[in-house]
Each structure stands twice: as C-alpha cells, then as structure tokens.
Write a protein that holds these residues in place. Sequence first.
Motif, PDB file in Angstrom:
ATOM      1  N   PRO A 187       0.764  -1.371  -0.064  1.00 31.97           N
ATOM      2  CA  PRO A 187      -0.109   0.082  -0.130  1.00 31.97           C
ATOM      3  C   PRO A 187       0.876   1.205   0.050  1.00 31.97           C
ATOM      4  O   PRO A 187       0.351   2.337  -0.039  1.00 31.97           O
ATOM      5  N   ARG A 188       2.233   1.180   0.063  1.00 24.46           N
ATOM      6  CA  ARG A 188       2.961   2.201  -0.037  1.00 24.46           C
ATOM      7  C   ARG A 188       3.012   3.064  -1.219  1.00 24.46           C
ATOM      8  O   ARG A 188       3.264   2.610  -2.286  1.00 24.46           O
ATOM      9  N   LYS A 189       2.890   4.439  -1.058  1.00 21.53           N
ATOM     10  CA  LYS A 189       2.847   5.203  -2.386  1.00 21.53           C
ATOM     11  C   LYS A 189       2.875   6.744  -1.890  1.00 21.53           C
ATOM     12  O   LYS A 189       2.449   7.083  -0.786  1.00 21.53           O
ATOM     13  N   LEU A 190       3.233   7.391  -2.754  1.00 22.39           N
ATOM     14  CA  LEU A 190       3.374   8.881  -2.837  1.00 22.39           C
ATOM     15  C   LEU A 190       2.272   9.400  -3.893  1.00 22.39           C
ATOM     16  O   LEU A 190       2.571   8.988  -5.069  1.00 22.39           O
ATOM     17  N   VAL A 191       1.890  10.337  -3.937  1.00 22.40           N
ATOM     18  CA  VAL A 191       1.041  11.085  -4.817  1.00 22.40           C
ATOM     19  C   VAL A 191       0.828  12.515  -4.998  1.00 22.40           C
ATOM     20  O   VAL A 191       1.213  13.127  -3.940  1.00 22.40           O
ATOM     21  N   ALA A 200      11.336  16.173  -1.540  1.00 21.03           N
ATOM     22  CA  ALA A 200      12.735  15.204  -1.615  1.00 21.03           C
ATOM     23  C   ALA A 200      13.056  14.426  -0.264  1.00 21.03           C
ATOM     24  O   ALA A 200      13.298  13.260  -0.336  1.00 21.03           O
ATOM     25  N   ASN A 201      12.551  15.006   0.706  1.00 23.56           N
ATOM     26  CA  ASN A 201      12.549  14.342   1.958  1.00 23.56           C
ATOM     27  C   ASN A 201      11.913  12.910   1.900  1.00 23.56           C
ATOM     28  O   ASN A 201      12.113  11.879   2.748  1.00 23.56           O
ATOM     29  N   LEU A 202      10.609  13.394   1.499  1.00 24.48           N
ATOM     30  CA  LEU A 202       9.641  12.095   1.433  1.00 24.48           C
ATOM     31  C   LEU A 202       9.951  11.139   0.359  1.00 24.48           C
ATOM     32  O   LEU A 202      10.053   9.840   0.730  1.00 24.48           O
ATOM     33  N   VAL A 203      10.593  11.427  -0.808  1.00 23.66           N
ATOM     34  CA  VAL A 203      10.822  10.556  -1.712  1.00 23.66           C
ATOM     35  C   VAL A 203      12.179   9.767  -1.229  1.00 23.66           C
ATOM     36  O   VAL A 203      12.253   8.515  -1.435  1.00 23.66           O
ATOM     37  N   GLN A 204      13.119  10.425  -0.559  1.00 21.93           N
ATOM     38  CA  GLN A 204      14.243   9.697  -0.032  1.00 21.93           C
ATOM     39  C   GLN A 204      13.934   8.747   1.136  1.00 21.93           C
ATOM     40  O   GLN A 204      14.422   7.590   1.038  1.00 21.93           O
ATOM     41  N   MET A 205      13.011   9.089   1.866  1.00 23.08           N
ATOM     42  CA  MET A 205      12.601   8.169   2.774  1.00 23.08           C
ATOM     43  C   MET A 205      11.860   6.887   2.230  1.00 23.08           C
ATOM     44  O   MET A 205      12.022   5.840   2.638  1.00 23.08           O
ATOM     45  N   PHE A 206      11.072   7.189   1.435  1.00 25.52           N
ATOM     46  CA  PHE A 206      10.287   6.078   0.609  1.00 25.52           C
ATOM     47  C   PHE A 206      11.170   5.118  -0.015  1.00 25.52           C
ATOM     48  O   PHE A 206      10.797   4.094   0.080  1.00 25.52           O
TER      49      PHE A 206
END
Length: 123
Positions: A102-106, A113-119
């Motif tokens: 279920p992990r996603k960024l939208v 950048a901080n969310l993408v790096q953590m993702f």
Amino acid sequence: MAAYTEMCVCGFEEFNQAVKQHEGKPIFVFFVGSLDAEGKSWCPLCVKAEPVIREGLKHTGKECVFIYCQIGDKPSWRDPNNDFRRKLSVMSLPTLQKYGTPRKLVDSECQQANLVQMFFGED
C-alpha cells in the motif's frame, strides 16, 4: 551508488509484462502521463516530480526495479474504466508506488525530496 534496473513502459499490458519479468524483486513504479514527441509528459506535476524521483533513486537498495510507467494520454487517463484506475487503484498523477504494497506517494508528495528519499530508503 545503488544498483537498480530501470524499465520504461507504455500502457497496462507492458506494465504487467515488466512486473512478471521481475517477480520476486522489490519494484518501484512511477506512474506518469504519457510523453509527447518532445519527451515531455502532458501532466505538469509529473514533469516537476521526475527530477526529485530520479534523485531519490540513489537511495534504493540493490536489486530493485524502477518502472517508469506512462499511463496514456489525458483522455484515456480521465476514463473511469482506465485499467490503472480500476485494477491498480492509481487515482492521481504522478504516483510513486512500491508494487504489491500500500506504500505510495501521490501528487505533490512526489516533489518533496525528503519524502521521496524516505520512501526509497525504507527497505
């Protein structure tokens, strides 16, 4: 630097083939509006998010697969029967998802950048 495999696919069938080809590996998918003749997506948020996603890929683990998935033109994306909407629950563009989870960024989350790096770094 992380060693990952990248694939660029267009449409639902190519996407399914890519997933089957890399079964058993961690798969990250970046769903974007299809590219025009100049190589630019019709989706302005996708265009803004792509450099952030590309930078974030430096934080993936080994043996990951990154699928750059073009979902189609604007009219086909807006169709409620679009396969990406119906079968994968992709409801907005851009979407960055870890396939099978279920992990996603939208939307604008893909530009942070901080969310993408953590993702990418959570594995």
